[in-house]
Write a protein that holds these residues in place. Structure first.
Motif, PDB file in Angstrom:
ATOM      1  N   ALA A   1       0.841  -1.212   0.000  1.00 21.14           N
ATOM      2  CA  ALA A   1       0.000   0.000   0.000  1.00 21.14           C
ATOM      3  C   ALA A   1       0.871   1.254   0.000  1.00 21.14           C
ATOM      4  O   ALA A   1       0.629   2.204  -0.763  1.00 21.14           O
ATOM      5  N   ALA A   2       1.915   1.261   0.822  1.00 17.94           N
ATOM      6  CA  ALA A   2       2.789   2.435   0.913  1.00 17.94           C
ATOM      7  C   ALA A   2       3.505   2.703  -0.410  1.00 17.94           C
ATOM      8  O   ALA A   2       3.782   3.860  -0.756  1.00 17.94           O
ATOM      9  N   LEU A   3       3.801   1.629  -1.153  1.00 20.30           N
ATOM     10  CA  LEU A   3       4.536   1.771  -2.412  1.00 20.30           C
ATOM     11  C   LEU A   3       3.607   1.972  -3.601  1.00 20.30           C
ATOM     12  O   LEU A   3       4.059   2.057  -4.749  1.00 20.30           O
ATOM     13  N   GLY A   4       2.310   2.015  -3.329  1.00 23.52           N
ATOM     14  CA  GLY A   4       1.361   2.326  -4.395  1.00 23.52           C
ATOM     15  C   GLY A   4       1.048   1.163  -5.324  1.00 23.52           C
ATOM     16  O   GLY A   4       0.539   1.373  -6.429  1.00 23.52           O
ATOM     17  N   LEU A   5       1.330  -0.058  -4.886  1.00 24.00           N
ATOM     18  CA  LEU A   5       0.997  -1.210  -5.735  1.00 24.00           C
ATOM     19  C   LEU A   5      -0.441  -1.661  -5.554  1.00 24.00           C
ATOM     20  O   LEU A   5      -1.000  -2.327  -6.434  1.00 24.00           O
ATOM     21  N   VAL A   6      -1.003  -1.359  -4.403  1.00 23.24           N
ATOM     22  CA  VAL A   6      -2.407  -1.684  -4.148  1.00 23.24           C
ATOM     23  C   VAL A   6      -3.051  -0.463  -3.496  1.00 23.24           C
ATOM     24  O   VAL A   6      -2.361   0.395  -2.936  1.00 23.24           O
ATOM     25  N   ASP A   7      -4.376  -0.412  -3.594  1.00 20.11           N
ATOM     26  CA  ASP A   7      -5.084   0.626  -2.845  1.00 20.11           C
ATOM     27  C   ASP A   7      -4.962   0.326  -1.356  1.00 20.11           C
ATOM     28  O   ASP A   7      -4.925  -0.824  -0.942  1.00 20.11           O
ATOM     29  N   ASP A   8      -4.930   1.364  -0.573  1.00 22.26           N
ATOM     30  CA  ASP A   8      -4.743   1.205   0.871  1.00 22.26           C
ATOM     31  C   ASP A   8      -6.087   0.886   1.530  1.00 22.26           C
ATOM     32  O   ASP A   8      -6.609   1.674   2.329  1.00 22.26           O
ATOM     33  N   THR A   9      -6.625  -0.290   1.190  1.00 20.22           N
ATOM     34  CA  THR A   9      -7.933  -0.685   1.708  1.00 20.22           C
ATOM     35  C   THR A   9      -7.781  -1.391   3.050  1.00 20.22           C
ATOM     36  O   THR A   9      -6.759  -2.033   3.304  1.00 20.22           O
ATOM     37  N   PRO A  10      -8.795  -1.286   3.910  1.00 21.13           N
ATOM     38  CA  PRO A  10      -8.681  -1.934   5.221  1.00 21.13           C
ATOM     39  C   PRO A  10      -8.714  -3.454   5.105  1.00 21.13           C
ATOM     40  O   PRO A  10      -9.365  -3.996   4.218  1.00 21.13           O
ATOM     41  N   TYR A  11      -7.981  -4.101   5.973  1.00 19.80           N
ATOM     42  CA  TYR A  11      -8.020  -5.568   6.042  1.00 19.80           C
ATOM     43  C   TYR A  11      -7.934  -5.991   7.494  1.00 19.80           C
ATOM     44  O   TYR A  11      -7.409  -5.259   8.330  1.00 19.80           O
ATOM     45  N   LYS A  12      -8.485  -7.177   7.776  1.00 24.05           N
ATOM     46  CA  LYS A  12      -8.424  -7.737   9.123  1.00 24.05           C
ATOM     47  C   LYS A  12      -7.607  -9.019   9.100  1.00 24.05           C
ATOM     48  O   LYS A  12      -7.826  -9.875   8.250  1.00 24.05           O
ATOM     49  N   ILE A  13      -6.667  -9.141  10.020  1.00 30.19           N
ATOM     50  CA  ILE A  13      -5.857 -10.356  10.101  1.00 30.19           C
ATOM     51  C   ILE A  13      -6.268 -11.169  11.331  1.00 30.19           C
ATOM     52  O   ILE A  13      -6.323 -10.644  12.445  1.00 30.19           O
ATOM     53  N   PHE A  14      -6.584 -12.451  11.067  1.00 29.85           N
ATOM     54  CA  PHE A  14      -6.997 -13.368  12.115  1.00 29.85           C
ATOM     55  C   PHE A  14      -5.917 -14.425  12.311  1.00 29.85           C
ATOM     56  O   PHE A  14      -5.344 -14.917  11.340  1.00 29.85           O
TER      57      PHE A  14
END
Lengths: 418, 418
Positions: B263-276
């Protein structure tokens, strides 16, 4: 079951043709010629060729379905649930090559497939064709890799599997198929008994596809993808020498078919190649026939640790002899002791832990070099078709800890291994 | 060993930084902060970003080295002998999703790696960095997957491996490492004893890289490639929910690091995610801490069939709690019985035969859904990190033949399974 061709999409496949007399029948669950009882194989009228075909392949998924235009499968195959094998590694084997004196050696490592053998390729194609032909159940007789592949592919496709195994199979091997939860029938008998029973059931159950019986012509085509992947991995080039293990011999003949197609379709230059076959001495009917200069294969009773190759009456035996003689290759066989050495040699030099069949191939490679039948300067590809995790017994007496010590630094240093 | 930075190429890695106090040391075989004894991790100054980085990745090889610009490895890493893991399948799990009521479920199946576990990723990165830092030997203490991965990677790289295992390990598990022919030391002691001995030897042997001890910061970065591959497979997108098994917890925290970097490098949108996070109840220190609302982890004595997750004092435990709490995820644990059900459920629905760790993850997925912690409508990825062939004992009492019959058609028809 009546083959219904109208509305059936099997890609560029147009018929089944007899490998003996050339007679054609329509696409369907047939496997023996009605004229001469010869084996049938898939015939095609390819729609794409040259740059157009190459572009279609290179735009495809990272599995065997990128070669769908060359297989008897529906055009939508990549989006249908299946085990999706292929895209396995072609490993540059510099250490093994150096040890054997081969300048340019590669290992096509099919242990990377979903159930860790090349059987995932043939089963995936059989499944795709069988579903298109209206079958409802995927079945097989098997003692190992094929059973794993059928059970896994059917599970993923959401259809029923019925797998027949000998009841005296080791529990470890039963578990690797039972894990997938299909129907698993243990039969009190040997593999021949089970095979015969499968044939009888196939004749009774109209909607059961026995992958290696009534849909065998489609199944066998899956092995062509090994040739396609090797050529594509090399930058669309056919290697000069290939060493392939022989069980039924189908893999070897289909790799030859694959190379031939690629050249005919203009995807590779039509350069000469030699195909070599590898057997374990304890089940070496094709090697014996080759060495005797025969064009027929005398059945044998298998007695080897290379169980995945232990087919005493190989269906494609005569065709293997044709291919090997036509291309200028050879067939060779090695003892079980050499098989184990082959497994260890490949693991030690390349970090690839092969099943016994892979040990056969490596040991035959070494023997062919020693006897001058293989050119050490020619680009060579050997096939590892299975995984050492499935045949641990083969090395059980051969490898083990280097040393056993107390948990102290002194004890470790006393070993002299520091 | 003195870290020599001049002339050392570790890509975009520029330092090791303390995860507690942020102090920096130069790149080398350090793993604990000299200021506060906190764990070190690799810090980067990435040279590529956005479209330029994406293009570099997409032009790279079909293995983890396509992400070399984001790893602490030399720029020529792809052409150096290594085990070359990665590019494993992201399987659309429609059957499993349907059974559990999840609309959009994927399985990242790392059993396709060379030695069939995610450990090939971390070992490959450790090997590449260790060689660049001048180490001559690849070593580890391990009871399973890590031992396999180290022995195989070292064999392929043509360097020596030294693997330490408990002497009472089952013979089957000894064989899977011994096959590769490195030095294998059986130690009369439990895993803690072996781990301590490894630390002592690491302090003595200047040119031995213990992958999970003195080069651990590099090793751990290998798990980021799981995040990169998932995002790339989804068309450069971060999934909304991820379920990851917890052993040391490092995989989970590095997947989070990987998503954050993308996300920081602009390869993906900075969308929220949850890690379980997923643990077996018999070794669930992180789950217990999560449920108790603690920010520290109380060590436990492991007692579970999920041996590859059985770390009673997980090094990354507190960081897992940070990630899970920050992203809005959770940690859950399941009984050994549920683990086996999880293995069977995944095999039956998707044809993926997972190790016990995969059973933990599937069972936790089900439990998280049942308790409403997981959104059934959100895109979800679960990680299968190992292979069922390595933990056959787990299902030995649970699965087997559906029926045992005589080899006749009548006997088969009498089963009612036709």
């Amino acid at each position: 079951m009546t083959a219904v061709l109208s509305g059936t999409d099997l890609g560029a496949a147009v018929a089944l043709s007899c490998r003996e007399c050339g007679a054609r029948v329509e696409l369907g669950p047939s496997y023996a010629c009605t004229e001469c009882f010869g084996p049938l194989e898939v015939a095609y009228e390819f729609r794409l060729r040259g740059d157009e075909l190459r572009a279609a392949i290179e735009a495809g998924p990272q599995n065997i379905w990128r070669y769908a235009p060359l297989l008897p499968v529906p055009s939508h195959v990549a989006s249908t649930p299946n085990i999706n094998p292929g895209a396995t590694k072609l490993v540059k084997a510099e250490n093994l090559g150096r040890e054997l004196g081969l300048r340019n050696l590669w290992v096509k490592d099919d242990s990377g497939n979903p159930t860790h053998s090349f059987k995932d390729r043939v089963v995936a194609v059989a499944l795709a064709a069988a579903r298109e032909l209206g079958f409802k159940v995927l079945a097989c007789p098997s003692t190992g890799n094929l059973a794993n592949a059928v059970a896994a592919a059917a599970a993923r496709a959401g259809i029923r599997s019925v797998v027949f195994i000998p009841s005296n199979l080791e529990q470890q091997k039963i578990l690797t198929t039972a894990a997938y939860g299909g129907t698993l029938i243990a039969v009190d008998g040997n593999y021949d008994d089970i095979n015969r029973l499968a044939g009888q059931i196939a004749a009774e159950q109209e909607d059961w596809a026995f992958v290696n019986v009534n849909v065998r012509p489609f199944y066998a085509e899956g092995s062509k993808t090994l040739a396609y992947e090797v050529a594509e991995s090399l930058g669309w080039r056919i290697p000069q020498q290939v060493v392939i293990p022989i069980a039924s011999g189908s893999q070897l003949t289909k790799v030859d078919k694959g190379f031939t197609e690629l050249a005919a379709l203009g995807l590779v230059d039509d350069t000469p190649y030699k195909i070599f076959g590898a057997q374990a001495t304890g089940c070496s009917p094709v090697s014996q026939a080759y060495k005797a200069g025969q064009d027929f294969v005398q059945p044998v009773r298998p007695d080897t640790i290379a169980k995945s190759l232990a087919i005493g009456n190989p269906a494609d035996g005569p065709y293997v002899l044709d291919v090997v003689n036509r291309t200028g290759g050879a067939v060779e066989d090695v003892t079980d002791e050499e098989v184990v050495e082959g497994i260890q040699l490949l693991a030690r030099t390349e970090g690839i832990f092969a099943e016994t069949a892979g040990g056969v191939t490596v040991a035959v490679l070494r023997k062919l070099l020693a006897t001058g039948k293989l050119d050490p300067d020619a680009e060579t590809v050997i096939f590892n078709t299975g995984d050492g995790l499935k045949t641990l017994d083969a090395i059980a007496d051969k490898v083990g800890p280097t040393a056993t010590i107390k948990p102290t630094l002194d004890a470790f240093e006393a070993t002299g291994l520091a």
